[in-house]
Structure formats: structure tokens, C-alpha cells
Design a protein around this motif. Structure first.
Motif, mmCIF file in Angstrom:
data_model
loop_
_atom_site.group_PDB
_atom_site.id
_atom_site.type_symbol
_atom_site.label_atom_id
_atom_site.label_comp_id
_atom_site.label_asym_id
_atom_site.label_seq_id
_atom_site.Cartn_x
_atom_site.Cartn_y
_atom_site.Cartn_z
ATOM 1 N N ASP A 116 -44.527 64.267 -29.787
ATOM 2 C CA ASP A 116 -43.123 64.657 -29.634
ATOM 3 C C ASP A 116 -43.009 65.906 -28.759
ATOM 4 O OD1 ASP A 116 -42.180 62.584 -31.231
ATOM 5 O OD2 ASP A 116 -41.989 63.836 -33.034
ATOM 6 N N GLU A 117 -43.817 66.916 -29.056
ATOM 7 C CA GLU A 117 -43.766 68.167 -28.295
ATOM 8 C C GLU A 117 -44.167 67.941 -26.838
ATOM 9 O OE1 GLU A 117 -46.228 70.771 -30.632
ATOM 10 O OE2 GLU A 117 -44.585 71.230 -32.019
ATOM 11 N N ARG A 118 -45.177 67.140 -26.642
ATOM 12 C CA ARG A 118 -45.633 66.835 -25.283
ATOM 13 C C ARG A 118 -44.536 66.095 -24.514
ATOM 14 N NH1 ARG A 118 -50.207 62.546 -24.062
ATOM 15 N NH2 ARG A 118 -50.290 62.711 -21.816
ATOM 16 N N GLY A 119 -43.920 65.103 -25.155
ATOM 17 C CA GLY A 119 -42.836 64.367 -24.512
ATOM 18 C C GLY A 119 -41.666 65.270 -24.160
ATOM 19 N N GLU A 120 -41.305 66.171 -25.053
ATOM 20 C CA GLU A 120 -40.209 67.107 -24.780
ATOM 21 C C GLU A 120 -40.549 68.025 -23.617
ATOM 22 O OE1 GLU A 120 -39.901 68.745 -28.691
ATOM 23 O OE2 GLU A 120 -38.647 67.097 -29.415
ATOM 24 N N ARG A 121 -41.791 68.490 -23.566
ATOM 25 C CA ARG A 121 -42.238 69.346 -22.459
ATOM 26 C C ARG A 121 -42.208 68.562 -21.141
ATOM 27 N NH1 ARG A 121 -46.286 70.875 -24.918
ATOM 28 N NH2 ARG A 121 -47.766 69.335 -24.176
ATOM 29 N N GLN A 122 -42.702 67.333 -21.168
ATOM 30 C CA GLN A 122 -42.701 66.508 -19.967
ATOM 31 C C GLN A 122 -41.270 66.215 -19.513
ATOM 32 O OE1 GLN A 122 -45.107 63.484 -21.841
ATOM 33 N NE2 GLN A 122 -46.859 63.936 -20.495
ATOM 34 N N LEU A 123 -40.393 65.970 -20.446
ATOM 35 C CA LEU A 123 -38.991 65.715 -20.122
ATOM 36 C C LEU A 123 -38.378 66.929 -19.430
ATOM 37 C CD1 LEU A 123 -36.559 63.807 -20.344
ATOM 38 C CD2 LEU A 123 -36.153 64.740 -22.629
ATOM 39 N N ARG A 124 -38.611 68.117 -19.966
ATOM 40 C CA ARG A 124 -38.092 69.343 -19.351
ATOM 41 C C ARG A 124 -38.633 69.529 -17.933
ATOM 42 N NH1 ARG A 124 -39.085 71.353 -24.488
ATOM 43 N NH2 ARG A 124 -41.050 72.278 -23.812
ATOM 44 N N GLN A 125 -39.882 69.105 -17.715
ATOM 45 C CA GLN A 125 -40.515 69.255 -16.399
ATOM 46 C C GLN A 125 -40.147 68.116 -15.444
ATOM 47 O OE1 GLN A 125 -44.606 69.421 -17.656
ATOM 48 N NE2 GLN A 125 -44.501 71.596 -18.182
ATOM 49 N N GLY A 126 -39.422 67.144 -15.930
ATOM 50 C CA GLY A 126 -39.033 66.018 -15.096
ATOM 51 C C GLY A 126 -40.115 64.956 -14.947
ATOM 52 N N ALA A 127 -41.177 65.072 -15.727
ATOM 53 C CA ALA A 127 -42.263 64.081 -15.686
ATOM 54 C C ALA A 127 -41.898 62.958 -16.643
ATOM 55 C CB ALA A 127 -43.584 64.733 -16.071
ATOM 56 N N LEU A 128 -41.110 62.012 -16.154
ATOM 57 C CA LEU A 128 -40.576 60.969 -17.021
ATOM 58 C C LEU A 128 -41.565 59.846 -17.274
ATOM 59 C CD1 LEU A 128 -36.950 60.770 -15.598
ATOM 60 C CD2 LEU A 128 -37.850 62.215 -17.443
ATOM 61 N N GLY A 129 -42.454 59.573 -16.310
ATOM 62 C CA GLY A 129 -43.427 58.504 -16.485
ATOM 63 C C GLY A 129 -42.864 57.133 -16.205
ATOM 64 N N GLU A 130 -41.848 57.074 -15.340
ATOM 65 C CA GLU A 130 -41.183 55.804 -15.069
ATOM 66 C C GLU A 130 -42.032 54.799 -14.302
ATOM 67 O OE1 GLU A 130 -39.543 58.677 -11.897
ATOM 68 O OE2 GLU A 130 -40.415 58.767 -13.887
ATOM 69 N N ASN A 131 -43.089 55.256 -13.653
ATOM 70 C CA ASN A 131 -43.952 54.354 -12.887
ATOM 71 C C ASN A 131 -45.175 53.925 -13.693
ATOM 72 O OD1 ASN A 131 -42.268 54.484 -10.632
ATOM 73 N ND2 ASN A 131 -43.183 56.430 -10.007
ATOM 74 N N GLY A 132 -45.068 53.993 -14.993
ATOM 75 C CA GLY A 132 -46.178 53.577 -15.845
ATOM 76 C C GLY A 132 -47.234 54.647 -16.027
ATOM 77 N N GLY A 133 -47.032 55.783 -15.424
ATOM 78 C CA GLY A 133 -48.005 56.861 -15.563
ATOM 79 C C GLY A 133 -47.749 57.683 -16.810
ATOM 80 N N ASP A 134 -48.538 58.711 -16.942
ATOM 81 C CA ASP A 134 -48.396 59.607 -18.083
ATOM 82 C C ASP A 134 -47.127 60.423 -17.908
ATOM 83 O OD1 ASP A 134 -49.132 60.852 -20.472
ATOM 84 O OD2 ASP A 134 -50.077 62.502 -19.387
ATOM 85 N N GLY A 135 -46.271 60.378 -18.875
ATOM 86 C CA GLY A 135 -45.028 61.131 -18.826
ATOM 87 C C GLY A 135 -44.334 61.058 -20.162
ATOM 88 N N ALA A 136 -43.119 61.555 -20.196
ATOM 89 C CA ALA A 136 -42.354 61.615 -21.435
ATOM 90 C C ALA A 136 -42.168 60.232 -22.051
ATOM 91 C CB ALA A 136 -41.004 62.280 -21.178
#
Length: 170
Positions: A116-136
Motif C-alpha cells: 500500500d505504501e509503495r503504491g501510494e509513493r509510486q502514485l505520487r511520483q506518477g509511476a502508474l505502471g500502465e505499460n505492465g511495468g512496476d508501478g502503483a
């Protein structure tokens, strides 16, 4: 002294157990029952009381775990309480099946909170992971696999979806 007498320990331990004061001070149920059993290992009442205290301790820990991955536990107090319970239980009953099962639940809760914390951090950084990569998106989905009712991860997933829509509109 009166506070060191066996009778005082017996009555105080039973009262502490009834009040679910289990481990925080030397005058709580678990330390008192352990002291009684140290002086008299065959004390059936203390042995029974200690087992009841274990049950109550694990019940308290499970209550803390139920809120550990919720929005209500933003400061992490519930997870800290669950970890304290785990520490006490592990030190006193390291081979007990119910304690081992509780420790596994704590491990899963720690993983969920970390995701959860990692996803929230990634979301704030704009790392959504929409291309199947590591992201929120990945982090929140992984948290939901471990805990399908995880409100925090559901909210995070909704925020990712909103961010993806905003990106598509831009």
C-alpha cells in the motif's frame, strides 16, 4: 513485601487478565503468571491463566491486524500493536501452533502495508505502471491479492484509474 507475595501475584494476575492488561507492565497478566510459574511450575491456576492470557493476547493482535491495512490506520498504530503482540507471543510461546499462525498473519499484514505504501509513493511520483511495468497499479493489485477487502489498496487503485484517465485526456 506484599507486592512480591504469591497471593498478591495470583489475585493481581487474575484481575489483570479480566481487564485484558496482558503484557505492557510487570503488573500485567503475562509477566505475573510467568513469575508465579517460575516460583511454582506446577501451579495449575497460573498455567491455566497463562494459556487464557495467550488466547486474549492473540485476540488483541488479530483485532489490531483487522485495521492494519485500513485507511483508519494511516499512522501505522495498529500494525505496531500487532507487531508488539507478535514479539511477546514469539518470546513466550515460540512453538505454539496458534502463535505460529498469528505470526504468519502478521507477516502478510506487513507485506500488505508495504505494498500500500509503495503504491501510494509510486502514485505520487506518477509511476502508474500502465505499460505492465512496476508501478502503483502493480503494487495495489498485489496488495488486493493478499487482502481483497483492503480499502486502502482499493482507493489507491481508483486513484490510479483516475490518473490514467487524466493522462489519456491530455
Amino acid at each position: 513485601t506484599p507486592t512480591n507475595s504469591l497471593g498478591w501475584r495470583e489475585s493481581t494476575s487474575a484481575r489483570a487478565l479480566a481487564q485484558e492488561r496482558l503484557y505492557a507492565t510487570a503488573d500485567d497478566a503475562i509477566p505475573l503468571y510467568l513469575a508465579i510459574l517460575s516460583a511454582n511450575p506446577d501451579d495449575a491456576a497460573a498455567s491455566s491463566g497463562l494459556q487464557k492470557a495467550r488466547t486474549a493476547l492473540l485476540r488483541q493482535g488479530d483485532a489490531a491486524l483487522r485495521t492494519a491495512d485500513s485507511e483508519a490506520d494511516v499512522m501505522g498504530e495498529s500494525l505496531r500493536e500487532a507487531l508488539q503482540v507478535a514479539s511477546v507471543a514469539r518470546s513466550i510461546w515460540p512453538d505454539d501452533e496458534s502463535v505460529l499462525a498469528y505470526l504468519q498473519r502478521v507477516d502478510v499484514a506487513e507485506q500488505i502495508v508495504a505494498l500500500d505504501e509503495r503504491g501510494e509513493r509510486q502514485l505520487r511520483q506518477g509511476a502508474l505502471g500502465e505499460n505492465g511495468g512496476d508501478g502503483a497499479l502493480y503494487s495495489f493489485r498485489a496488495a488486493l491479492q493478499l487482502s481483497p477487502e483492503n480499502a486502502r489498496a482499493r482507493q489507491g487503485l481508483a486513484a490510479v484509474e483516475s490518473a490514467l484517465i487524466r493522462r489519456a485526456e491530455d
